[in-house]
Design a protein around this motif. Structure first.
Motif, PDB file in Angstrom:
ATOM      1  N   GLU A  59      33.979   8.753  72.071  1.00  0.00           N
ATOM      2  CA  GLU A  59      33.927   7.830  73.229  1.00  0.00           C
ATOM      3  C   GLU A  59      34.306   6.401  72.584  1.00  0.00           C
ATOM      4  OE1 GLU A  59      30.800   9.258  72.244  1.00  0.00           O
ATOM      5  OE2 GLU A  59      30.664  10.656  73.829  1.00  0.00           O
ATOM      6  N   LEU A  60      34.253   6.303  71.146  1.00  0.00           N
ATOM      7  CA  LEU A  60      34.686   5.038  70.905  1.00  0.00           C
ATOM      8  C   LEU A  60      36.177   5.176  70.627  1.00  0.00           C
ATOM      9  CD1 LEU A  60      33.975   2.377  69.247  1.00  0.00           C
ATOM     10  CD2 LEU A  60      34.134   3.654  67.193  1.00  0.00           C
ATOM     11  N   GLU A  61      36.602   6.161  70.527  1.00  0.00           N
ATOM     12  CA  GLU A  61      38.172   6.389  70.488  1.00  0.00           C
ATOM     13  C   GLU A  61      38.698   6.304  71.772  1.00  0.00           C
ATOM     14  OE1 GLU A  61      40.147   6.587  67.813  1.00  0.00           O
ATOM     15  OE2 GLU A  61      38.496   6.554  66.513  1.00  0.00           O
ATOM     16  N   GLU A  65      41.633   3.249  72.989  1.00  0.00           N
ATOM     17  CA  GLU A  65      42.947   3.854  73.655  1.00  0.00           C
ATOM     18  C   GLU A  65      42.927   3.139  75.010  1.00  0.00           C
ATOM     19  OE1 GLU A  65      43.302   8.150  73.722  1.00  0.00           O
ATOM     20  OE2 GLU A  65      42.860   8.322  71.747  1.00  0.00           O
ATOM     21  N   LYS A  66      41.985   3.057  75.601  1.00  0.00           N
ATOM     22  CA  LYS A  66      41.913   2.472  76.954  1.00  0.00           C
ATOM     23  C   LYS A  66      42.104   0.798  77.023  1.00  0.00           C
ATOM     24  CE  LYS A  66      39.029   1.870  81.112  1.00  0.00           C
ATOM     25  NZ  LYS A  66      37.704   2.333  81.747  1.00  0.00           N
ATOM     26  N   LYS A  67      41.678   0.240  76.064  1.00  0.00           N
ATOM     27  CA  LYS A  67      41.820  -1.134  75.575  1.00  0.00           C
ATOM     28  C   LYS A  67      43.580  -1.180  75.418  1.00  0.00           C
ATOM     29  CE  LYS A  67      40.196  -5.259  73.138  1.00  0.00           C
ATOM     30  NZ  LYS A  67      39.114  -5.482  72.204  1.00  0.00           N
ATOM     31  N   LYS A  68      44.114  -0.431  74.736  1.00  0.00           N
ATOM     32  CA  LYS A  68      45.302  -0.627  73.805  1.00  0.00           C
ATOM     33  C   LYS A  68      46.246  -0.294  75.331  1.00  0.00           C
ATOM     34  CE  LYS A  68      47.419   0.781  69.875  1.00  0.00           C
ATOM     35  NZ  LYS A  68      47.684   1.668  68.884  1.00  0.00           N
ATOM     36  N   ARG A  69      45.993   0.447  76.049  1.00  0.00           N
ATOM     37  CA  ARG A  69      46.789   0.677  77.318  1.00  0.00           C
ATOM     38  C   ARG A  69      46.758  -0.385  78.261  1.00  0.00           C
ATOM     39  NH1 ARG A  69      44.204   5.288  79.795  1.00  0.00           N
ATOM     40  NH2 ARG A  69      43.205   6.232  77.742  1.00  0.00           N
ATOM     41  N   GLN A  71      46.135  -3.626  77.516  1.00  0.00           N
ATOM     42  CA  GLN A  71      47.029  -4.659  76.637  1.00  0.00           C
ATOM     43  C   GLN A  71      48.515  -4.692  76.909  1.00  0.00           C
ATOM     44  OE1 GLN A  71      45.671  -4.936  72.748  1.00  0.00           O
ATOM     45  NE2 GLN A  71      43.972  -6.422  73.310  1.00  0.00           N
ATOM     46  N   GLU A  72      48.559  -3.285  76.566  1.00  0.00           N
ATOM     47  CA  GLU A  72      50.333  -2.892  77.032  1.00  0.00           C
ATOM     48  C   GLU A  72      50.817  -2.953  78.392  1.00  0.00           C
ATOM     49  OE1 GLU A  72      50.781   1.229  75.595  1.00  0.00           O
ATOM     50  OE2 GLU A  72      50.383   0.601  73.402  1.00  0.00           O
ATOM     51  N   GLU A  73      50.024  -2.745  79.164  1.00  0.00           N
ATOM     52  CA  GLU A  73      50.327  -2.930  80.630  1.00  0.00           C
ATOM     53  C   GLU A  73      50.409  -4.391  81.032  1.00  0.00           C
ATOM     54  OE1 GLU A  73      47.378  -0.951  83.012  1.00  0.00           O
ATOM     55  OE2 GLU A  73      47.993   0.846  82.491  1.00  0.00           O
ATOM     56  N   ARG A  74      49.522  -5.303  80.230  1.00  0.00           N
ATOM     57  CA  ARG A  74      49.660  -6.614  80.481  1.00  0.00           C
ATOM     58  C   ARG A  74      51.123  -7.276  79.961  1.00  0.00           C
ATOM     59  NH1 ARG A  74      43.686  -8.983  79.421  1.00  0.00           N
ATOM     60  NH2 ARG A  74      42.302  -8.025  81.389  1.00  0.00           N
ATOM     61  N   ALA A  75      50.976  -6.820  78.838  1.00  0.00           N
ATOM     62  CA  ALA A  75      52.501  -7.185  78.194  1.00  0.00           C
ATOM     63  C   ALA A  75      53.630  -6.785  78.934  1.00  0.00           C
ATOM     64  CB  ALA A  75      52.445  -6.587  76.712  1.00  0.00           C
ATOM     65  N   VAL A  81      49.077 -12.063  76.539  1.00  0.00           N
ATOM     66  CA  VAL A  81      47.559 -11.396  75.949  1.00  0.00           C
ATOM     67  C   VAL A  81      46.875 -12.383  75.133  1.00  0.00           C
ATOM     68  CG1 VAL A  81      46.759  -9.455  74.760  1.00  0.00           C
ATOM     69  CG2 VAL A  81      49.060  -9.251  76.073  1.00  0.00           C
ATOM     70  N   VAL A  82      45.982 -12.979  75.244  1.00  0.00           N
ATOM     71  CA  VAL A  82      45.096 -13.712  74.538  1.00  0.00           C
ATOM     72  C   VAL A  82      44.034 -12.891  73.694  1.00  0.00           C
ATOM     73  CG1 VAL A  82      43.613 -15.927  74.692  1.00  0.00           C
ATOM     74  CG2 VAL A  82      45.436 -15.694  76.288  1.00  0.00           C
ATOM     75  N   GLN A  83      44.102 -13.022  72.646  1.00  0.00           N
ATOM     76  CA  GLN A  83      43.064 -12.310  71.670  1.00  0.00           C
ATOM     77  C   GLN A  83      41.824 -13.244  71.586  1.00  0.00           C
ATOM     78  OE1 GLN A  83      43.330  -9.307  70.542  1.00  0.00           O
ATOM     79  NE2 GLN A  83      45.098  -8.839  71.262  1.00  0.00           N
TER      80      GLN A  83
END
Length: 174
Positions: A59-61, A65-69, A71-75, A81-83
């Motif tokens: 679930e953590l992985e 992955e969902k968060k990374k996707r 962020q890539e979509e926003r980029a 992308v504000v960290q």
């Protein structure tokens, strides 16, 4: 000696047995715990350490992955992308005593409309303040926004606070 016998007689079982309250309702069941320690022999299903997992949870992985996707979509969409930074980074040795408590949160506009209005505010503040560092302008903008957002203040007082924040050290008017 008669006094000692009288004291002993006061605490004798026969005299106090009628003062003990009896339980009301049904009799206690036999399965009710008594508070005495019981053996777990024959009732332990797993040995200690049998359920240890040496992998990260799936679930953590998936969440990473969902968060990374996202962020890539926003980029790709062109959004900045504000960290978010943690308030205190304990791993770096920061403590409550070493952090600056007086530091205010800086407003960051999120939509295009609020970005445009915020840029207009910064331009208006730059005229009376002159050529200042961007941090100084943002701090003045935060002061103006804080003055605008205060509740329970009359509009005339609010206007005065905004003008004072915009003028900085009395260098002009907004």
């Amino acid at each position: 000696m008669a006094e000692e016998f009288a004291k002993f007689k006061r605490f004798e079982y026969r005299t106090n047995s009628n003062l003990v309250l009896q339980r009301e309702g049904a009799a206690p069941s036999q399965n009710e715990p008594t508070g005495e320690p019981e053996s777990l022999r024959g009732r332990v299903y797993n040995k200690m350490g049998d359920l240890v997992q040496y992998e990260k949870p799936k679930e953590l992985e998936e969440l990473k992955e969902k968060k990374k996707r996202k962020q890539e979509e926003r980029a790709k969409a062109g959004e900045s992308v504000v960290q978010k930074k943690a308030k205190m980074d304990i791993l770096k040795g920061e403590t409550v005593l070493s952090t600056d408590v007086t530091e205010m949160q800086i407003y960051r506009p999120r939509t295009q409309q609020t970005k445009a209005v915020y840029e207009q505010l910064l331009n208006r503040l730059q005229q009376p303040l002159g050529d200042q560092a961007p941090d100084v302008l943002r701090g003045a903008a935060d002061e103006v926004l804080a003055a605008i957002k205060t509740d329970g203040v009359l509009d005339s007082e609010r206007k005065k606070d905004v003008e004072d924040g915009a003028q900085g050290q009395g260098q002009g008017q907004c």
